[in-house]
Design a protein around this motif. Structure first.
Motif, PDB file in Angstrom:
ATOM      1  N   LEU A 201       0.805  -1.216   0.000  1.00  0.00           N
ATOM      2  CA  LEU A 201       0.000   0.000   0.000  1.00  0.00           C
ATOM      3  C   LEU A 201       0.843   1.273   0.000  1.00  0.00           C
ATOM      4  O   LEU A 201       0.442   2.284  -0.603  1.00  0.00           O
ATOM      5  CB  LEU A 201      -0.958  -0.006   1.191  1.00  0.00           C
ATOM      6  N   ASP A 202       1.999   1.251   0.629  1.00  0.00           N
ATOM      7  CA  ASP A 202       2.843   2.449   0.664  1.00  0.00           C
ATOM      8  C   ASP A 202       3.307   2.860  -0.729  1.00  0.00           C
ATOM      9  O   ASP A 202       3.637   4.031  -0.964  1.00  0.00           O
ATOM     10  CB  ASP A 202       4.056   2.224   1.565  1.00  0.00           C
ATOM     11  N   ARG A 203       3.328   1.922  -1.651  1.00  0.00           N
ATOM     12  CA  ARG A 203       3.743   2.219  -3.027  1.00  0.00           C
ATOM     13  C   ARG A 203       2.668   2.966  -3.803  1.00  0.00           C
ATOM     14  O   ARG A 203       2.949   3.516  -4.876  1.00  0.00           O
ATOM     15  CB  ARG A 203       4.080   0.928  -3.767  1.00  0.00           C
ATOM     16  N   PHE A 204       1.443   2.948  -3.285  1.00  0.00           N
ATOM     17  CA  PHE A 204       0.304   3.508  -4.014  1.00  0.00           C
ATOM     18  C   PHE A 204      -0.458   4.470  -3.100  1.00  0.00           C
ATOM     19  O   PHE A 204      -1.524   4.137  -2.584  1.00  0.00           O
ATOM     20  CB  PHE A 204      -0.617   2.394  -4.489  1.00  0.00           C
ATOM     21  N   PRO A 205       0.076   5.668  -2.883  1.00  0.00           N
ATOM     22  CA  PRO A 205      -0.521   6.582  -1.910  1.00  0.00           C
ATOM     23  C   PRO A 205      -1.950   6.998  -2.245  1.00  0.00           C
ATOM     24  O   PRO A 205      -2.698   7.409  -1.366  1.00  0.00           O
ATOM     25  CB  PRO A 205       0.432   7.783  -1.923  1.00  0.00           C
ATOM     26  N   GLY A 206      -2.353   6.901  -3.503  1.00  0.00           N
ATOM     27  CA  GLY A 206      -3.712   7.289  -3.858  1.00  0.00           C
ATOM     28  C   GLY A 206      -4.750   6.202  -3.677  1.00  0.00           C
ATOM     29  O   GLY A 206      -5.954   6.455  -3.825  1.00  0.00           O
ATOM     30  N   VAL A 207      -4.292   5.003  -3.352  1.00  0.00           N
ATOM     31  CA  VAL A 207      -5.210   3.869  -3.213  1.00  0.00           C
ATOM     32  C   VAL A 207      -5.856   3.885  -1.828  1.00  0.00           C
ATOM     33  O   VAL A 207      -5.184   4.104  -0.812  1.00  0.00           O
ATOM     34  CB  VAL A 207      -4.460   2.538  -3.455  1.00  0.00           C
ATOM     35  N   VAL A 208      -7.152   3.641  -1.795  1.00  0.00           N
ATOM     36  CA  VAL A 208      -7.904   3.579  -0.544  1.00  0.00           C
ATOM     37  C   VAL A 208      -7.945   2.131  -0.069  1.00  0.00           C
ATOM     38  O   VAL A 208      -8.272   1.223  -0.849  1.00  0.00           O
ATOM     39  CB  VAL A 208      -9.338   4.104  -0.743  1.00  0.00           C
ATOM     40  N   ALA A 209      -7.613   1.885   1.175  1.00  0.00           N
ATOM     41  CA  ALA A 209      -7.653   0.527   1.743  1.00  0.00           C
ATOM     42  C   ALA A 209      -8.857   0.394   2.662  1.00  0.00           C
ATOM     43  O   ALA A 209      -9.134   1.278   3.476  1.00  0.00           O
ATOM     44  CB  ALA A 209      -6.369   0.237   2.513  1.00  0.00           C
TER      45      ALA A 209
END
Length: 228
Positions: A201-209
């Protein structure tokens, strides 16, 4: 948002006991290749023949023959179809039906895309009785390139007349799902938290988890301007 594209196993369909990874490991083991479930995780979500080829190459250091990949994939496919059509434990993810209904009430179209081929996808849809709940479905063998490429989402957008990827939400539980959504330029990319997605997830800051599908609607509404 005009459309939400969901993954299948592990996202809208329960994958208790890592059934997909287990069946893939079993199909490989029948060809004499022992693979731990943890080794399957990085290729989950990919086009399944590609996943099999990747695992074979990682074990042997050699590109596998197409015939061997096809044989193992057929073994995997048969096992998955039988599982989805007959296993009593097959069920939707908690909240999936409610989310489908809520999205439809908002005028948002619902689609499925998957690393499975059409045979397995149809087995899932028929078992779950989802045909009248979905606006479109696509399998990885129906496009030139499966995940992480954007081909499946682009094909669904064209089919449903959705012209702008910024109006599309992609939801999935694998790295390949995340990359597919990002590569498509989806306005909202949502990852289900699990052992596969959490480290990435840290690689994709725009992704919502999110932890479960029930959290999805708030994010879709926020991007759609509902309640603003």
């Amino acid at each position: 948002m005009e459309m939400v594209v969901f993954d299948v196993a592990g996202t809208t369909l329960r994958d208790d006991g890592d059934v997909v990874a287990s069946r893939m490991a079993e199909a490989l083991a029948a060809s004499g290749v022992e693979i731990a479930l943890a080794e399957v995780n990085p290729v989950m979500g990919l086009l399944k023949p590609l996943a099999i080829a990747t695992l074979l190459e990682s074990k042997r250091g050699l590109v596998p023959q197409a015939e061997e990949v096809a044989e193992i994939h057929e073994r995997f496919r048969s096992a998955m179809v039988e599982h989805y059509l007959t296993d009593p434990k097959v069920a939707a993810m908690p909240g999936a039906a409610d989310v489908f209904e809520a999205l439809r009430s908002r005028g948002i179209r619902i689609a499925l895309d998957t690393g499975f081929d059409r045979t397995i996808l149809d087995a899932v849809i028929d078992r779950m009785g989802w045909r009248d709940k979905l606006d479109a479905t696509i399998a990885s063998d129906e496009v030139e390139r499966g995940r992480p490429y954007p081909d499946m989402i682009h094909a669904i957008m064209e089919r449903l007349g959705v012209g702008n990827a910024d109006r599309v939400c992609k939801v999935g539980d694998s790295l390949a799902d995340i990359e597919e959504g990002v590569n498509t330029g989806c306005g909202l990319v949502v990852a289900i938290r699990n052992a596969r997605t959490e480290p990435e997830l840290d690689r994709f800051p725009g992704v919502v988890a999110i932890d479960h599908l029930g959290e999805l609607l708030d994010h879709v509404d926020a991007r759609s301007g509902v309640g603003a």
